[in-house]
Design an enzyme around this catalytic site. Structure first.
Site, PDB file in Angstrom:
ATOM      1  N   SER A 216      31.946  13.717 -25.464  1.00  0.00           N
ATOM      2  CA  SER A 216      30.729  14.509 -25.495  1.00  0.00           C
ATOM      3  C   SER A 216      30.420  15.035 -24.106  1.00  0.00           C
ATOM      4  CB  SER A 216      29.551  13.660 -25.984  1.00  0.00           C
ATOM      5  OG  SER A 216      28.320  14.327 -25.796  1.00  0.00           O
TER       6      SER A 216
ATOM      7  N   TYR B 286      24.144   6.344 -25.952  1.00  0.00           N
ATOM      8  CA  TYR B 286      25.263   7.056 -26.586  1.00  0.00           C
ATOM      9  C   TYR B 286      26.232   7.585 -25.536  1.00  0.00           C
ATOM     10  CZ  TYR B 286      27.510  11.295 -28.439  1.00  0.00           C
ATOM     11  OH  TYR B 286      28.413  12.273 -28.754  1.00  0.00           O
TER      12      TYR B 286
END
Length: 250
Positions: free
Chosen positions: A141, A155
């Site tokens: 990400s 996350y």
């Protein structure tokens, strides 16, 4: 014939979103696809059907990646339908988290298990099955390289660990001609993001504005990058973190 004809790929989390986009693209390129899913059997069957409708070959594999022994279960079910693997795409993951101030141990443990621990053991168990010249592609990400979305700190930590993992994999598997790379999406229009992304025109426009291209990403945008790395054209790229955020980090 496609550039991946004769090769077999396992794509985790391939029933929806980015994973489905990757599975369908690699299937169009000729690979036989193991479509992993956690709970949504109907969606996995739709992905398999879409690959087959386009002239490809695929089969579903179910496993809860948060459960003990998940990696072993995935490969046992894979082995029942295929002999060896050429491309492993660690795509499945929990795509968001509670903020730093709110997350509890149970949620963080699940986050780490699905996003970091299980990919490690899936790849470890893949090693004797991976053919020379194979590919390992981890989906990370853009949040792992920037603090633009501070509520995603827990996350992002798990994806940062996955990025480090990739670099070490490149060293470990290099002597066998196997490459390992990370692909890092930005904001992508998937059903997981739909609740907030499509909540209003303002939300959509704000997400699009993060990219220098002024757009929200699509699963196909990410799948095409993965397809390059999986193809013979990607043979000389390894150990890299590939920014697929549409310039959101520029």
């Amino acid at each position: 014939m496609g550039v991946l004809t004769g090769r077999t790929a396992l794509v985790t989390g391939a029933s929806r979103g980015i994973g489905r986009g990757i599975a369908e693209r690699l299937g169009r390129d000729g690979a036989r696809i193991a479509v992993h899913y956690g709970t949504n059997e109907a969606a996995a069957k739709e992905t398999v059907a879409a690959i087959e409708a386009a002239g490809g070959s695929a089969f579903p594999i179910q496993a809860d990646l948060a459960a003990p022994g998940a990696a072993q279960k995935v490969w046992e079910r894979f082995d029942a339908q295929a002999d060896g693997v050429d491309i492993l795409v660690n795509n499945a993951g929990i795509g968001t988290s509670s903020a730093f101030e709110e997350i509890n141990e149970a949620e963080f443990d699940r986050l780490v298990t699905v996003n970091t621990k299980t990919p490690l053991f899936l790849t470890q168990l893949a090693s004797p099955r991976l053919r020379e010249g194979g590919r390992i592609i981890n989906i990370s990400s853009g949040a792992a390289r920037t603090a633009v979305l501070p509520d995603l700190m827990p996350y992002a930590m798990t994806k940062g660990a996955l990025d480090v993992f990739t670099r070490y994999l490149a060293k470990t598997f290099g002597p066998r001609g196997i490459t390992a790379n990370t692909v890092a999406p930005g904001i992508v229009d998937t059903d997981v993001n739909a609740e907030w992304l499509r909540a209003s025109d303002e939300a959509w426009q704000g997400a699009a504005a993060l990219s220098v291209l002024g757009k929200v990403g699509t699963p196909a945008d990410i799948a095409d990058v993965v397809a390059f790395l999986a193809s013979p054209d990607g043979r000389w790229v390894t150990g890299q973190w590939v920014d697929a955020t549409g310039g959101s980090l520029v």
